[in-house]
Design an enzyme around this catalytic site. Sequence first.
Site, PDB file in Angstrom:
ATOM      1  CE1 TYR A 136     -21.770 -31.860   3.847  1.00 57.06           C
ATOM      2  CE2 TYR A 136     -21.193 -29.726   4.768  1.00 57.06           C
ATOM      3  CZ  TYR A 136     -21.632 -31.020   4.937  1.00 57.06           C
ATOM      4  OH  TYR A 136     -21.938 -31.478   6.178  1.00 57.06           O
ATOM      5  CB  SER A 145     -27.849  -6.829   3.684  1.00 56.10           C
ATOM      6  OG  SER A 145     -28.957  -7.517   4.216  1.00 56.10           O
ATOM      7  N   PRO A 180     -11.471  -4.801  -6.723  1.00 55.19           N
ATOM      8  CG  PRO A 180     -13.305  -6.049  -7.452  1.00 55.19           C
ATOM      9  CD  PRO A 180     -12.357  -5.898  -6.296  1.00 55.19           C
ATOM     10  CG  HIS A 181     -12.697  -0.609  -3.800  1.00 52.97           C
ATOM     11  ND1 HIS A 181     -13.580  -0.815  -2.773  1.00 52.97           N
ATOM     12  CD2 HIS A 181     -11.484  -0.797  -3.274  1.00 52.97           C
ATOM     13  CE1 HIS A 181     -12.905  -1.114  -1.663  1.00 52.97           C
ATOM     14  NE2 HIS A 181     -11.640  -1.107  -1.953  1.00 52.97           N
ATOM     15  CB  THR A 188      -0.896  -0.001   1.252  1.00 52.84           C
ATOM     16  OG1 THR A 188      -1.412  -1.318   1.402  1.00 52.84           O
ATOM     17  CG2 THR A 188      -2.015   0.981   1.133  1.00 52.84           C
TER      18      THR A 188
HETATM   19  C1  LIG Z   1      -6.146  -1.170   0.204  1.00 50.69           C
HETATM   20  C2  LIG Z   1      -5.505  -2.364   0.771  1.00 50.69           C
HETATM   21  C3  LIG Z   1      -6.194  -3.183   1.687  1.00 50.69           C
HETATM   22  C4  LIG Z   1      -7.528  -2.824   2.274  1.00 50.69           C
HETATM   23  O1  LIG Z   1      -8.488  -2.710   1.357  1.00 50.69           O
HETATM   24  P1  LIG Z   1      -9.856  -1.906   1.601  1.00 50.69           P
HETATM   25  O2  LIG Z   1     -10.498  -2.124   0.294  1.00 50.69           O
HETATM   26  O3  LIG Z   1      -9.488  -0.491   1.879  1.00 50.69           O
HETATM   27  O4  LIG Z   1     -10.565  -2.551   2.731  1.00 50.69           O
HETATM   28  C5  LIG Z   1      -5.569  -4.346   2.104  1.00 50.69           C
HETATM   29  N1  LIG Z   1      -4.340  -4.657   1.665  1.00 50.69           N
HETATM   30  C6  LIG Z   1      -3.642  -3.888   0.803  1.00 50.69           C
HETATM   31  C7  LIG Z   1      -2.276  -4.311   0.351  1.00 50.69           C
HETATM   32  C8  LIG Z   1      -4.190  -2.703   0.330  1.00 50.69           C
HETATM   33  O5  LIG Z   1      -3.493  -1.926  -0.516  1.00 50.69           O
END
Ligand SMILES: *Cc1c(COP(=O)(O)O)cnc(C)c1O
Length: 618
Positions: free
Chosen positions: A417, A439, A387-388, A295
């Site tokens: 199963y 949900s 995906p985001h 990250t």
């Molecule tokens: C962004 C990220 C996450 C967390 O993802 P979210 O979609 O913000 O919950 C976990 N691991 C890594 C390496 C990331 O870059």
Amino acid sequence: MKDINVDALFLGPKSENQKFLKEMIEFMLDEHIFWRRDFHPEDKDAITLKEQRESGFQNTLEKTREVLLELSSKLKRSSEPWFSPRYLGQMNSDVLMPAVIAYMATILYNPNNCAYEGAPATTSLEIEVGKQLSKMMGYDPEKAWGHITSGGHVANFEGTWFMRNLKSAPNAIKQVKPELVKGLDDWQLMNLSTTKILDLLDETKKLGIFDEVRNHSVRGTGMTSGKLGKLLVPQTKHYSWTKVVDIMGIGSENFVNVQVTDKCRMDINHLKEEIDKLVEQKIPILGVVSVVGTTEEGAVDEVHEVVKLRKEYEKKGISFYYHIDAAYGGYARSIFLDKNDDFISYENIKPMLHESGAMQMDNDWPSRDIYEAYKAMSEADSITTDPHKMGYVPYQAGAIMAKDTRVKDLVSYFAAYVFAQGMTNENPVLLGSYIMEGSKAGATVAAVWASHKVLPLNISGYGRLIGRSQEVAQRFYKALSNEPEFTLENGKTYKAFTLTKPDFNMVNWTFNEVGNTSLKKMNDLTLKLFDKFQYVGGPVYSEDFLTSHTEFTLADYGKAPVHFLNKIGIDEKEFLNGTGVWIFRASLLTPFLNLEKDWDNYWATFMKTVKKTILEVD
Ligand SMILES: *Cc1c(COP(=O)(O)O)cnc(C)c1O
């Protein structure tokens, strides 16, 4: 292969594609309106024209209009301009039009993917998307399991949920049916491979004792500290892991941070040392986690080396679960798949990237180790991807994939199963019973599905889009690294320093006054500059460029940053005494920098802004 034009996929920095977006939203809205009207046309309108003219009715509409105008002004005043190539911050960018339109259209139907009953239309899309993503990771989609989560957090939770319940299964089997694990001592039981455990569990299903075994696993007995061993994660882990070990009951004392190299990748020698230390003390290894696209640095861990290591240890009777956190980097595996979704050979990858238009110019990305890391991802037990993030889909969309679908039986709260056997189609009746969430928006699933339909998860689709961003990052990195030192009107000379050649589309750097050896002084400059390159409030139109920053501390990173400090000429003592290194960090997702046409001008504008701003603050 140039059949996808990336520029047609987004609204665009200047809303260039507004006509298409409006047209499609209006069309999808009309479709929905007629859908309602066509449901029992003989039924009378519930809201009459007369009622619509009444003052209370009109007031309500007025009120709604006012509130929406207020919302719009808030959004316009204070949103970050992710669509612009001037945004050099977090992993955000413009989002795909197919995703946005699909999301908006589906929200009108409001499907709930918790249960088939709540989402007859979008449940099958979720299963399809899970298979597509599994395939992208190199899993056999017929044997794997994948679905959409709210994000990388929840995907990491689920991966660890599988891991934890799986690790405790052999002992549970021993308690319920010792014959099944006859001849295996406790140590051997804690070191069975994932496949072996799942095969044993198949035996318990045949014997009708699976539920009993599961009740004897960790989900029945709870975690006893240390019983399941240690979870090994690189220092560069996302902060979600700290939450995972807490909430999963693993406990922070069973969390081992493995040292990273100066490339910010998990140090394989250190990993091996940690494993050896544990084995010597007869402490099992619950699991190992690698990060593909860290990250903070975009580093790609050497997955292939971990896979190799696990194979070597398995020969010695040691095994562990292997999860990859590819929340950020996962979608880039599409770059390595040809039109038939076969993994491209290393010799062919660069020519094919060029030929497909995924990269416009000559480039030296990917290096061999990045290529091998992506290739070996198919060996992991489970993978998180978002995906985001690199899927360019709006929030919230994460995903978890497991290589072997049987792991979901371990977390299920009713017998998945059994249902799977009796069903005429593959749609789960109650997805909510074996995922973390309940949900959940079918609209999200529709957005991911529509994006994958327009952009296949290989070099002809997503590969083209993500390849572009890799190339922009490499270009940005080279430009910063080659930028000569510059003297400003304050009489001082400065130079830019980059952390590492990016594994992924993220660049980290600082500026330092030439001759300065004080970390504190460099940090002061970084923080003062950052103040001008971040959005804090007021009209966003006054911002020129926006970026993000991060701090590397000895506590989190060990000595990994020392190499960088030496390169700049900063005295490492301050760092070793506890002062962190502040650094600029840019995730370069933008699809809108045409390197041949726009780059020189872009770079000149960026450096001009940097110089002007340094003069203001220093
Ligand atoms: C962004 C990220 C996450 C967390 O993802 P979210 O979609 O913000 O919950 C976990 N691991 C890594 C390496 C990331 O870059």
